[in-house]
Write a protein that holds these residues in place. Structure first.
Motif, PDB file in Angstrom:
ATOM      1  N   LYS A   1       3.080   7.654   0.301  1.00 41.91           N
ATOM      2  CA  LYS A   1       2.396   7.675  -0.986  1.00 41.91           C
ATOM      3  C   LYS A   1       2.141   6.242  -1.423  1.00 41.91           C
ATOM      4  N   GLY A   2       0.920   5.987  -1.837  1.00 40.21           N
ATOM      5  CA  GLY A   2       0.553   4.642  -2.252  1.00 40.21           C
ATOM      6  C   GLY A   2      -0.456   4.642  -3.372  1.00 40.21           C
ATOM      7  N   ARG A   3      -1.005   3.473  -3.637  1.00 36.17           N
ATOM      8  CA  ARG A   3      -1.980   3.312  -4.723  1.00 36.17           C
ATOM      9  C   ARG A   3      -3.247   4.116  -4.469  1.00 36.17           C
ATOM     10  N   LYS A   4      -3.757   4.076  -3.260  1.00 34.36           N
ATOM     11  CA  LYS A   4      -5.076   4.636  -2.992  1.00 34.36           C
ATOM     12  C   LYS A   4      -5.061   5.921  -2.171  1.00 34.36           C
ATOM     13  N   THR A   5      -4.215   5.989  -1.173  1.00 37.51           N
ATOM     14  CA  THR A   5      -4.296   7.122  -0.258  1.00 37.51           C
ATOM     15  C   THR A   5      -2.917   7.664   0.055  1.00 37.51           C
TER      16      THR A   5
ATOM     17  N   THR B   1       0.808  -1.208   0.000  1.00 31.79           N
ATOM     18  CA  THR B   1       0.000   0.000   0.000  1.00 31.79           C
ATOM     19  C   THR B   1       0.848   1.268   0.000  1.00 31.79           C
ATOM     20  N   VAL B   2       2.117   1.168   0.341  1.00 34.24           N
ATOM     21  CA  VAL B   2       3.003   2.329   0.352  1.00 34.24           C
ATOM     22  C   VAL B   2       4.114   2.097  -0.659  1.00 34.24           C
ATOM     23  N   SER B   3       4.238   3.013  -1.630  1.00 36.41           N
ATOM     24  CA  SER B   3       5.279   2.873  -2.646  1.00 36.41           C
ATOM     25  C   SER B   3       6.426   3.849  -2.450  1.00 36.41           C
TER      26      SER B   3
END
Length: 124
Positions: free
Chosen positions: A112-116, A70-72
């Protein structure tokens, strides 16, 4: 300034922000599953994110727990929005940044991630 206080969103005067952050409140909107904890916050109950120590003086550690998907990217920013540290997550779930060269003050850790996007205030 908008803060998350005990799972509830509130607006407080700018001069009150350091006091709220000092007792565990977070800047911005409350995230789903967010809870109060010294130097830590969660994006969900299974994936624990830890940020320590807070306040930091020489180094800052970020442990993404078991939630790498979830976190990039993680970024540490000053209050003007300038990114002072950043890292791509990839397969690395733990980061340590030297912060002794940064000016004393309040910083935001942005995830920073895909959704939020989530943020946590750090006081150095």
């Amino acid at each position: 300034v908008q803060i998350c206080h005990n799972g509830e969103e509130k607006w407080v005067p700018e001069q009150a922000v350091p006091g709220h952050l000092g007792h565990g409140d977070n800047l911005g909107e409350c995230q789903s599953g967010q809870r109060q904890s010294e130097g830590a916050f969660a994006t969900d109950k299974k994936a624990q994110l830890r940020v320590y120590p807070n306040p930091a003086t020489t180094g800052l550690s970020v442990d993404l727990g078991t939630n790498p998907n979830t976190v990039s990217r993680i970024e540490l920013m000053d209050l003007s929005g300038k990114v002072v540290r950043s890292a791509e997550v990839g397969s690395n779930l733990q980061f340590h940044w030297t912060v002794s060269d940064l000016q004393r003050g309040i910083y935001v850790l942005r995830l920073k991630g895909r959704k939020t996007q989530s943020s946590k205030i750090l006081i150095k």
